[in-house]
Scaffold this active site. Structure first.
Site, PDB file in Angstrom:
ATOM      1  N   ASN A 120       0.839  -1.210   0.000  1.00  0.00           N
ATOM      2  CA  ASN A 120       0.000   0.000   0.000  1.00  0.00           C
ATOM      3  C   ASN A 120       0.872   1.257   0.000  1.00  0.00           C
ATOM      4  O   ASN A 120       0.616   2.199  -0.744  1.00  0.00           O
ATOM      5  CB  ASN A 120      -0.941   0.007   1.215  1.00  0.00           C
ATOM      6  CG  ASN A 120      -2.208  -0.778   0.946  1.00  0.00           C
ATOM      7  OD1 ASN A 120      -3.046  -0.353   0.152  1.00  0.00           O
ATOM      8  ND2 ASN A 120      -2.335  -1.940   1.568  1.00  0.00           N
TER       9      ASN A 120
ATOM     10  N   MET B  92       0.428  -2.867  11.995  1.00  0.00           N
ATOM     11  CA  MET B  92      -0.287  -3.929  12.706  1.00  0.00           C
ATOM     12  C   MET B  92      -0.377  -3.730  14.219  1.00  0.00           C
ATOM     13  O   MET B  92      -0.476  -4.696  14.959  1.00  0.00           O
ATOM     14  CB  MET B  92       0.351  -5.283  12.373  1.00  0.00           C
ATOM     15  CG  MET B  92       0.208  -5.644  10.921  1.00  0.00           C
ATOM     16  SD  MET B  92      -1.534  -5.589  10.399  1.00  0.00           S
ATOM     17  CE  MET B  92      -1.389  -6.088   8.703  1.00  0.00           C
ATOM     18  N   ARG B  93      -0.329  -2.459  14.641  1.00  0.00           N
ATOM     19  CA  ARG B  93      -0.523  -2.181  16.072  1.00  0.00           C
ATOM     20  C   ARG B  93      -1.561  -1.083  16.238  1.00  0.00           C
ATOM     21  O   ARG B  93      -1.654  -0.185  15.394  1.00  0.00           O
ATOM     22  CB  ARG B  93       0.775  -1.708  16.720  1.00  0.00           C
ATOM     23  CG  ARG B  93       1.764  -2.801  16.778  1.00  0.00           C
ATOM     24  CD  ARG B  93       3.009  -2.482  17.525  1.00  0.00           C
ATOM     25  NE  ARG B  93       3.945  -3.519  17.198  1.00  0.00           N
ATOM     26  CZ  ARG B  93       3.919  -4.740  17.696  1.00  0.00           C
ATOM     27  NH1 ARG B  93       3.016  -5.059  18.607  1.00  0.00           N
ATOM     28  NH2 ARG B  93       4.779  -5.652  17.312  1.00  0.00           N
TER      29      ARG B  93
ATOM     30  N   HIS C 200      -8.117  -0.694   5.533  1.00  0.00           N
ATOM     31  CA  HIS C 200      -8.493  -1.950   6.202  1.00  0.00           C
ATOM     32  C   HIS C 200      -9.098  -2.923   5.181  1.00  0.00           C
ATOM     33  O   HIS C 200      -9.946  -2.507   4.372  1.00  0.00           O
ATOM     34  CB  HIS C 200      -9.496  -1.675   7.328  1.00  0.00           C
ATOM     35  CG  HIS C 200      -9.859  -2.914   8.062  1.00  0.00           C
ATOM     36  ND1 HIS C 200      -9.044  -3.469   9.032  1.00  0.00           N
ATOM     37  CD2 HIS C 200     -10.916  -3.757   7.926  1.00  0.00           C
ATOM     38  CE1 HIS C 200      -9.598  -4.587   9.475  1.00  0.00           C
ATOM     39  NE2 HIS C 200     -10.735  -4.787   8.826  1.00  0.00           N
TER      40      HIS C 200
HETATM   41  C1  GAR Z   1      -3.244  -4.848   3.865  1.00  0.00           C
HETATM   42  O1  GAR Z   1      -4.156  -5.801   3.385  1.00  0.00           O
HETATM   43  C2  GAR Z   1      -3.907  -3.950   4.891  1.00  0.00           C
HETATM   44  O2  GAR Z   1      -5.232  -3.627   4.579  1.00  0.00           O
HETATM   45  C3  GAR Z   1      -3.847  -4.831   6.093  1.00  0.00           C
HETATM   46  O3  GAR Z   1      -2.561  -5.413   6.049  1.00  0.00           O
HETATM   47  C4  GAR Z   1      -2.158  -5.526   4.702  1.00  0.00           C
HETATM   48  C5  GAR Z   1      -0.817  -4.850   4.541  1.00  0.00           C
HETATM   49  O4  GAR Z   1      -0.326  -5.042   3.245  1.00  0.00           O
HETATM   50  N1  GAR Z   1      -4.052  -4.105   7.304  1.00  0.00           N
HETATM   51  C6  GAR Z   1      -4.713  -4.604   8.342  1.00  0.00           C
HETATM   52  O5  GAR Z   1      -5.168  -5.714   8.361  1.00  0.00           O
HETATM   53  C7  GAR Z   1      -4.824  -3.662   9.516  1.00  0.00           C
HETATM   54  N2  GAR Z   1      -5.785  -4.151  10.446  1.00  0.00           N
HETATM   55  P1  GAR Z   1       0.851  -4.163   2.678  1.00  0.00           P
HETATM   56  O6  GAR Z   1       1.948  -4.188   3.739  1.00  0.00           O
HETATM   57  O7  GAR Z   1       1.275  -4.854   1.424  1.00  0.00           O
HETATM   58  O8  GAR Z   1       0.329  -2.775   2.446  1.00  0.00           O
END
Ligand code: GAR
Length: 210
Positions: A23, A99-100, A118
């Protein structure tokens, strides 16, 4: 002189990420390609193994590690994270796979200035492993949500959502991949709306100004 003025008028953006960073990468590409006008002043990660740290360097964006594992307690970690972010003086913070949960102090300090992405259609399937939750629940549709962060878990005002269909045969990996593609789109769109001052929050509702 003109370019100095323009640079100073750009909003300062800080990214928080914990892992792969796709992202962040999607947004950084748009900034590099001048499709998003802002100053990416840093990426902060809580995880020394995170690929996003390397990615940030490859874009020439300063990267900082506030290593969760190196702190004796959560409070010290959260204080260090807030101090680092404060030092970067952001106008906008983007949590892109961070993730926190942010501390209440952090959220209060940057009220209505933190955008999260999300992987579900909130308020369905908040928290972790949202794609797995959607499949196990038997949902026929899921998707992703770009929202402002408040003091709850994935409860803040919704900016944009995108829908992904789930078939009987859709696996968690397939769903995650399809959702991720949409995440990259709506996260950049939500950031653009914020940067252009086109978002107005009224209670739970985020209105798009013309
Ligand atoms: C993504 O799917 C994001 O939406 C999710 O982690 C992934 C990170 O991917 N976030 C969560 O679940 C937060 N609760 P990335 O590191 O490739 O962006």
């Amino acid at each position: 002189m003109a370019s100095v003025f323009q640079k100073n008028s750009l909003k300062r953006v800080v990214f928080l990420a914990s892992g792969r960073g796709s992202n962040f990468e999607a947004v950084a590409k748009k900034i590099r390609g001048k499709k998003l006008s802002c100053l990416p002043v840093g990426l902060v990660s809580d995880n020394r193994e995170a690929k996003c740290l390397q990615l940030a360097r490859s874009f020439g964006i300063p990267s900082f590690l506030i290593d969760y594992k190196s702190f004796d307690n959560k409070k010290d970690f959260h204080n260090a994270l807030l101090d680092k972010v404060d030092s970067l003086e952001p106008d906008l913070i983007v949590t892109a796979g961070f993730m926190r949960l942010l501390s209440p102090e952090f959220v209060r300090a940057y009220k209505q200035k933190i955008i999260n992405i999300h992987p579900s259609l909130l308020p369905a399937f908040p928290g972790m492993n949202s794609q797995k939750q959607a499949i196990e629940y038997g949902a026929k549709f899921s998707g992703c949500t770009a929202h402002f962060i408040d003091e709850g878990v994935d409860t803040g005002p919704i900016i944009l959502q995108s829908v992904v269909k789930i078939d009987d045969t859709t696996t968690e990996v397939e769903l995650s991949r399809a959702i991720l593609k949409e995440e990259h789109k709506i996260l950049a769109q939500a950031i653009e709306l914020f940067l252009k001052d086109q978002l107005k929050i009224e209670g739970r509702k985020v209105k798009k100004l013309q």
